[in-house]
Design a protein around this motif. Sequence first.
Motif, PDB file in Angstrom:
ATOM      1  N   ASP A 155       1.107  -1.622   0.003  1.00  0.00           N
ATOM      2  CA  ASP A 155      -0.052  -0.097   0.164  1.00  0.00           C
ATOM      3  C   ASP A 155       0.910   1.622   0.233  1.00  0.00           C
ATOM      4  OD1 ASP A 155      -2.967  -1.377   0.120  1.00  0.00           O
ATOM      5  OD2 ASP A 155      -2.986  -1.429   2.208  1.00  0.00           O
ATOM      6  N   THR A 156       2.240   0.972   0.960  1.00  0.00           N
ATOM      7  CA  THR A 156       2.786   2.238   1.053  1.00  0.00           C
ATOM      8  C   THR A 156       3.487   2.795  -0.525  1.00  0.00           C
ATOM      9  OG1 THR A 156       3.122   2.588   3.286  1.00  0.00           O
ATOM     10  CG2 THR A 156       4.102   3.412   2.525  1.00  0.00           C
ATOM     11  N   LEU A 157       4.214   1.739  -1.106  1.00  0.00           N
ATOM     12  CA  LEU A 157       4.614   2.168  -2.329  1.00  0.00           C
ATOM     13  C   LEU A 157       4.238   1.809  -3.840  1.00  0.00           C
ATOM     14  CD1 LEU A 157       7.131  -1.399  -1.991  1.00  0.00           C
ATOM     15  CD2 LEU A 157       7.464   1.419  -2.155  1.00  0.00           C
ATOM     16  N   GLU A 158       2.272   1.644  -3.467  1.00  0.00           N
ATOM     17  CA  GLU A 158       1.272   2.751  -4.705  1.00  0.00           C
ATOM     18  C   GLU A 158       1.396   3.453  -4.291  1.00  0.00           C
ATOM     19  OE1 GLU A 158      -3.148   0.999  -5.795  1.00  0.00           O
ATOM     20  OE2 GLU A 158      -2.008   0.177  -3.741  1.00  0.00           O
ATOM     21  N   VAL A 159       0.993   4.708  -2.813  1.00  0.00           N
ATOM     22  CA  VAL A 159       1.053   5.914  -2.572  1.00  0.00           C
ATOM     23  C   VAL A 159       2.118   6.452  -3.450  1.00  0.00           C
ATOM     24  CG1 VAL A 159       0.565   7.493  -1.066  1.00  0.00           C
ATOM     25  CG2 VAL A 159      -0.651   5.536  -1.227  1.00  0.00           C
ATOM     26  N   ILE A 160       3.459   6.093  -3.743  1.00  0.00           N
ATOM     27  CA  ILE A 160       4.775   6.795  -4.140  1.00  0.00           C
ATOM     28  C   ILE A 160       4.040   6.843  -4.995  1.00  0.00           C
ATOM     29  CG2 ILE A 160       6.963   6.618  -3.943  1.00  0.00           C
ATOM     30  CD1 ILE A 160       6.920   5.402  -1.031  1.00  0.00           C
ATOM     31  N   GLU A 161       4.203   5.447  -5.976  1.00  0.00           N
ATOM     32  CA  GLU A 161       4.458   5.339  -7.311  1.00  0.00           C
ATOM     33  C   GLU A 161       2.782   5.964  -7.399  1.00  0.00           C
ATOM     34  OE1 GLU A 161       4.823   4.495 -10.839  1.00  0.00           O
ATOM     35  OE2 GLU A 161       6.069   4.023  -8.921  1.00  0.00           O
ATOM     36  N   ASN A 162       1.383   5.824  -7.052  1.00  0.00           N
ATOM     37  CA  ASN A 162       0.726   6.098  -7.538  1.00  0.00           C
ATOM     38  C   ASN A 162       0.188   8.254  -7.696  1.00  0.00           C
ATOM     39  OD1 ASN A 162       0.620   3.807  -9.847  1.00  0.00           O
ATOM     40  ND2 ASN A 162      -0.796   3.348  -7.733  1.00  0.00           N
ATOM     41  N   VAL A 163       0.338   8.540  -5.971  1.00  0.00           N
ATOM     42  CA  VAL A 163      -0.076   9.248  -6.127  1.00  0.00           C
ATOM     43  C   VAL A 163       1.159  10.259  -6.040  1.00  0.00           C
ATOM     44  CG1 VAL A 163      -1.042  10.845  -3.980  1.00  0.00           C
ATOM     45  CG2 VAL A 163      -1.576   8.564  -4.387  1.00  0.00           C
ATOM     46  N   ILE A 164       2.104  10.189  -5.132  1.00  0.00           N
ATOM     47  CA  ILE A 164       3.106  11.192  -5.117  1.00  0.00           C
ATOM     48  C   ILE A 164       3.904  11.150  -6.371  1.00  0.00           C
ATOM     49  CG2 ILE A 164       5.470  11.567  -4.286  1.00  0.00           C
ATOM     50  CD1 ILE A 164       4.690  10.638  -1.578  1.00  0.00           C
ATOM     51  N   LEU A 165       4.378  10.341  -7.431  1.00  0.00           N
ATOM     52  CA  LEU A 165       5.226   9.994  -8.540  1.00  0.00           C
ATOM     53  C   LEU A 165       4.575  11.177  -9.807  1.00  0.00           C
ATOM     54  CD1 LEU A 165       7.699   7.000  -8.041  1.00  0.00           C
ATOM     55  CD2 LEU A 165       8.215   9.837  -7.887  1.00  0.00           C
ATOM     56  N   PHE A 166       2.912  10.556  -9.719  1.00  0.00           N
ATOM     57  CA  PHE A 166       2.129  10.916 -10.246  1.00  0.00           C
ATOM     58  C   PHE A 166       1.959  12.182 -10.356  1.00  0.00           C
ATOM     59  CE2 PHE A 166      -1.687  11.761 -11.744  1.00  0.00           C
ATOM     60  CZ  PHE A 166      -2.010  11.290 -13.996  1.00  0.00           C
ATOM     61  N   SER A 167       1.805  12.935  -9.569  1.00  0.00           N
ATOM     62  CA  SER A 167       1.402  13.785  -8.854  1.00  0.00           C
ATOM     63  C   SER A 167       2.995  15.169  -9.672  1.00  0.00           C
ATOM     64  CB  SER A 167       1.387  14.623  -7.797  1.00  0.00           C
ATOM     65  OG  SER A 167      -0.115  13.714  -7.347  1.00  0.00           O
ATOM     66  N   ILE A 168       3.870  14.574  -9.185  1.00  0.00           N
ATOM     67  CA  ILE A 168       5.487  15.205  -8.825  1.00  0.00           C
ATOM     68  C   ILE A 168       5.677  15.590 -10.585  1.00  0.00           C
ATOM     69  CG2 ILE A 168       7.509  15.480  -8.731  1.00  0.00           C
ATOM     70  CD1 ILE A 168       7.063  14.649  -6.317  1.00  0.00           C
TER      71      ILE A 168
END
Length: 166
Positions: A49-62
């Motif tokens: 779940d943590t890796l998914e948030v990093i990949e899909n939310v944070i990296l996508f937004s940045i």
Amino acid sequence: MECSGLSYIMKRAIEYHKNHPDNFRVSAYQPPTTYNDRTKEHRNVVFADTLEVIENVILFSISNYFLRFSNEYKKVHDVTEFDNDWYEYVEFGTTNPLPILLQRNGFSRESATYIRNHKEEYVVHDGSGGELKLKSSLLACGNTSVMTEAASIKFNVPGLFLEEEA
């Protein structure tokens, strides 16, 4: 954002679930349960779940933020490329121009890493424009996925390869 490593982030995620154990879900198809950090399954769910948030939310937004900035910069300055393009750095996961060039032309991240690690064998600077080119010997490098990708890319982007004298 605080320059903490992935290990620190994972430890904090586990700590959060230890302190808030109620309504933990292993999957959407199972009812909520109480988090138990002694089970591998629960820890793996937290990691995933943590890796998914990093990949899909944070990296996508940045990535989207830098893409918009990059496009506007190119429009304002009437250029097609510019140095220090942070969109490419985030998108390709590196600031190294070789893997960016390779991925832009169709190589996977793994193949680009292989080629970068063996650049003395397979990469040359074209004398005419100083461009990076690949030797055709890459087609027989011994790494099956790299050879497969290289053959397809040479067919579609032949200018990326420098023909070698026999």
